[in-house]
Design an enzyme around this catalytic site. Structure first.
Site, mmCIF file in Angstrom:
data_model
loop_
_atom_site.group_PDB
_atom_site.id
_atom_site.type_symbol
_atom_site.label_atom_id
_atom_site.label_comp_id
_atom_site.label_asym_id
_atom_site.label_seq_id
_atom_site.Cartn_x
_atom_site.Cartn_y
_atom_site.Cartn_z
ATOM 1 N N TYR A 142 -6.668 16.162 -5.007
ATOM 2 C CA TYR A 142 -6.173 15.433 -6.182
ATOM 3 C C TYR A 142 -5.340 16.357 -7.084
ATOM 4 O O TYR A 142 -4.180 16.069 -7.392
ATOM 5 C CB TYR A 142 -7.348 14.848 -6.963
ATOM 6 C CG TYR A 142 -6.937 14.171 -8.250
ATOM 7 C CD1 TYR A 142 -6.301 12.935 -8.231
ATOM 8 C CD2 TYR A 142 -7.167 14.778 -9.486
ATOM 9 C CE1 TYR A 142 -5.904 12.319 -9.413
ATOM 10 C CE2 TYR A 142 -6.778 14.166 -10.669
ATOM 11 C CZ TYR A 142 -6.148 12.940 -10.625
ATOM 12 O OH TYR A 142 -5.744 12.333 -11.798
ATOM 13 N N LYS B 190 -1.127 16.389 -7.627
ATOM 14 C CA LYS B 190 -0.484 16.232 -8.933
ATOM 15 C C LYS B 190 0.348 17.473 -9.295
ATOM 16 O O LYS B 190 1.384 17.359 -9.951
ATOM 17 C CB LYS B 190 -1.542 15.965 -9.998
ATOM 18 C CG LYS B 190 -2.350 14.676 -9.779
ATOM 19 C CD LYS B 190 -1.502 13.428 -9.867
ATOM 20 C CE LYS B 190 -2.345 12.157 -9.955
ATOM 21 N NZ LYS B 190 -1.527 10.939 -10.078
ATOM 22 N N ASP C 203 0.854 -1.192 0.000
ATOM 23 C CA ASP C 203 0.000 0.000 0.000
ATOM 24 C C ASP C 203 0.889 1.241 0.000
ATOM 25 O O ASP C 203 1.509 1.576 1.014
ATOM 26 C CB ASP C 203 -0.902 -0.029 1.244
ATOM 27 C CG ASP C 203 -1.833 1.175 1.298
ATOM 28 O OD1 ASP C 203 -1.713 2.067 0.425
ATOM 29 O OD2 ASP C 203 -2.671 1.223 2.213
ATOM 30 N N LEU C 204 0.942 1.916 -1.138
ATOM 31 C CA LEU C 204 1.823 3.077 -1.276
ATOM 32 C C LEU C 204 1.244 4.313 -0.594
ATOM 33 O O LEU C 204 1.865 5.375 -0.613
ATOM 34 C CB LEU C 204 2.100 3.344 -2.757
ATOM 35 C CG LEU C 204 2.827 2.187 -3.461
ATOM 36 C CD1 LEU C 204 2.851 2.392 -4.974
ATOM 37 C CD2 LEU C 204 4.242 2.024 -2.925
HETATM 38 P P1 NAI Z 1 -6.412 2.511 -12.425
HETATM 39 O O1 NAI Z 1 -7.348 2.596 -11.282
HETATM 40 O O2 NAI Z 1 -6.796 1.736 -13.626
HETATM 41 O O3 NAI Z 1 -4.994 1.980 -11.913
HETATM 42 C C1 NAI Z 1 -4.393 2.509 -10.765
HETATM 43 C C2 NAI Z 1 -3.682 1.388 -10.033
HETATM 44 O O4 NAI Z 1 -3.047 1.967 -8.878
HETATM 45 C C3 NAI Z 1 -4.653 0.311 -9.542
HETATM 46 O O5 NAI Z 1 -4.210 -0.975 -9.931
HETATM 47 C C4 NAI Z 1 -4.643 0.481 -8.049
HETATM 48 O O6 NAI Z 1 -4.818 -0.727 -7.323
HETATM 49 C C5 NAI Z 1 -3.252 1.084 -7.812
HETATM 50 N N1 NAI Z 1 -3.245 1.776 -6.520
HETATM 51 C C6 NAI Z 1 -4.158 2.659 -6.062
HETATM 52 N N2 NAI Z 1 -3.884 2.980 -4.800
HETATM 53 C C7 NAI Z 1 -2.774 2.289 -4.456
HETATM 54 C C8 NAI Z 1 -2.018 2.206 -3.276
HETATM 55 N N3 NAI Z 1 -2.371 2.860 -2.156
HETATM 56 N N4 NAI Z 1 -0.928 1.403 -3.258
HETATM 57 C C9 NAI Z 1 -0.571 0.691 -4.369
HETATM 58 N N5 NAI Z 1 -1.264 0.730 -5.519
HETATM 59 C C10 NAI Z 1 -2.348 1.532 -5.554
HETATM 60 O O7 NAI Z 1 -6.090 4.031 -12.795
HETATM 61 P P2 NAI Z 1 -5.278 4.720 -13.980
HETATM 62 O O8 NAI Z 1 -6.221 5.617 -14.655
HETATM 63 O O9 NAI Z 1 -4.470 3.769 -14.738
HETATM 64 O O10 NAI Z 1 -4.337 5.674 -13.109
HETATM 65 C C11 NAI Z 1 -2.928 5.654 -13.203
HETATM 66 C C12 NAI Z 1 -2.419 7.021 -12.770
HETATM 67 O O11 NAI Z 1 -2.850 8.005 -13.700
HETATM 68 C C13 NAI Z 1 -2.896 7.483 -11.411
HETATM 69 O O12 NAI Z 1 -1.823 8.102 -10.732
HETATM 70 C C14 NAI Z 1 -3.969 8.501 -11.746
HETATM 71 O O13 NAI Z 1 -4.128 9.466 -10.741
HETATM 72 C C15 NAI Z 1 -3.410 9.110 -13.008
HETATM 73 N N6 NAI Z 1 -4.363 9.753 -13.911
HETATM 74 C C16 NAI Z 1 -5.443 9.075 -14.423
HETATM 75 C C17 NAI Z 1 -6.265 9.702 -15.350
HETATM 76 C C18 NAI Z 1 -7.402 9.007 -16.025
HETATM 77 O O14 NAI Z 1 -8.208 9.672 -16.701
HETATM 78 N N7 NAI Z 1 -7.525 7.709 -15.934
HETATM 79 C C19 NAI Z 1 -6.038 11.114 -15.721
HETATM 80 C C20 NAI Z 1 -4.859 11.705 -15.167
HETATM 81 C C21 NAI Z 1 -4.070 11.043 -14.277
#
Ligand code: NAI
Length: 273
Positions: free
Chosen positions: A164, A168, A41-42
């Site tokens: 959020y 970022k 858990d990060l």
């Molecule tokens: P996602 O939900 O598909 O993947 C995120 C992953 O991070 C998940 O597998 C989750 O279990 C893991 N995670 C979450 N909290 C955690 C924790 N405490 N410890 C370890 N792992 C953890 O989301 P996505 O969209 O791929 O997001 C990736 C990054 O992109 C994130 O940092 C998000 O904030 C950022 N982001 C996403 C956008 C979008 O539209 N999807 C837009 C801009 C930024």
């Protein structure tokens, strides 16, 4: 072939990034809450320490690249947790792995931020300062307090939008100010950030799994479509390549033009005398 660590490897952009690196023949050490090599858990100091320890063990102390992708979105209910996961998580992980990256001939790191840093009008400068000072407990408190200043109608669908976007924003600032320090730059470890826009992942699609219409989305989508995780993974891969030699401290928008559409005149910013 190299050894790479990818956080958030179980879903979305992190999973796509891990897949691209694996397809290129590299060894990939995934970190996530589930379904990957290292479960941690990060969002907590203990989880971050155990992730770093696990990666160092799996990589025998030498890494070619790290992609800090794991994160949560503005729909999370607890703004303090958003701050811990989206800012303190990547920063601690990248700092903890920097010595292992310095052992590579071509250490590379990339952090996934968001274009929300510059397209959401709720940046809390005090919270940015607390984050950059490494004051996690104070930042968590401020994140909760700051959220109360966001209008109710925005909070209703994005209960942590202020925390959020601010997390970022602070992450992008941290990348820029850290990348140019001798500990990184003169050790040959390049550090950059990607600022994605709306990307079709479970985070964006939420529980319904249904994509909205790009033309009636709440931010402009000049290309008329949302991003796919693979499109972010492409740039993650480019930043991590040994050949990516002369860029550090940059923030690359991979957002279909949203930031440019909202703020066409804000970049480049002229230097003041
Ligand atoms: P996602 O939900 O598909 O993947 C995120 C992953 O991070 C998940 O597998 C989750 O279990 C893991 N995670 C979450 N909290 C955690 C924790 N405490 N410890 C370890 N792992 C953890 O989301 P996505 O969209 O791929 O997001 C990736 C990054 O992109 C994130 O940092 C998000 O904030 C950022 N982001 C996403 C956008 C979008 O539209 N999807 C837009 C801009 C930024």
């Amino acid at each position: 072939m190299g050894t790479y660590a990818v956080t958030g490897a179980a879903s979305g952009m992190g999973a796509a990034s891990a897949a691209v690196l694996a397809e290129a023949g590299h060894t990939v050490i995934g970190v996530d809450l589930r379904d990957t090599e290292i479960i941690a858990d990060l969002g907590t100091p203990e989880g971050r320490a155990s992730a770093v320890e696990g990666i160092l063990e799996a990589s025998e102390g030498a890494l070619d690249g790290v992609a800090a992708v794991a994160g949560v979105g503005p729909d999370m209910k607890d703004p303090a947790a958003v701050m811990s996961i989206d800012y303190f998580g990547p920063v601690a992980l990248l700092e903890g792995l920097r010595p292992a990256l310095a052992r590579s001939e071509s250490g590379r790191a990339v952090a996934v931020g968001s274009n929300s840093a510059t397209t959401v009008p709720f940046i809390d400068q005090t919270l940015v300062d607390l984050a950059l000072a490494g004051e996690e407990e104070a930042a968590r408190g401020r994140a909760v307090q700051g959220q109360e200043e966001v209008p109710d109608k925005v909070r209703a669908f994005a209960p942590s939008i202020g925390a959020y976007a601010t997390s970022k924003f602070a992450l992008a600032r941290w990348v820029r100010r850290t990348a140019i320090t001798p500990r990184w730059g003169r050790e040959g470890v390049l550090l950059n950030a990607i600022a994605p826009g709306a990307v079709l992942t479970p985070l964006m699609l939420g529980s319904t799994g249904t994509a909205p219409d790009p033309d009636s989305f709440n931010t402009p989508m000049p290309l008329g479509e949302f991003g796919r995780p693979e499109e972010i993974a492409f740039w993650v891969h480019q930043f991590l390549r040994p050949e990516a030699r002369f860029t550090t401290g940059s923030v690359l928008y991979v957002d279909g033009g949203t930031d440019a559409a909202l703020r066409p005149e804000d970049l480049p910013t002229a230097m003041t005398p």
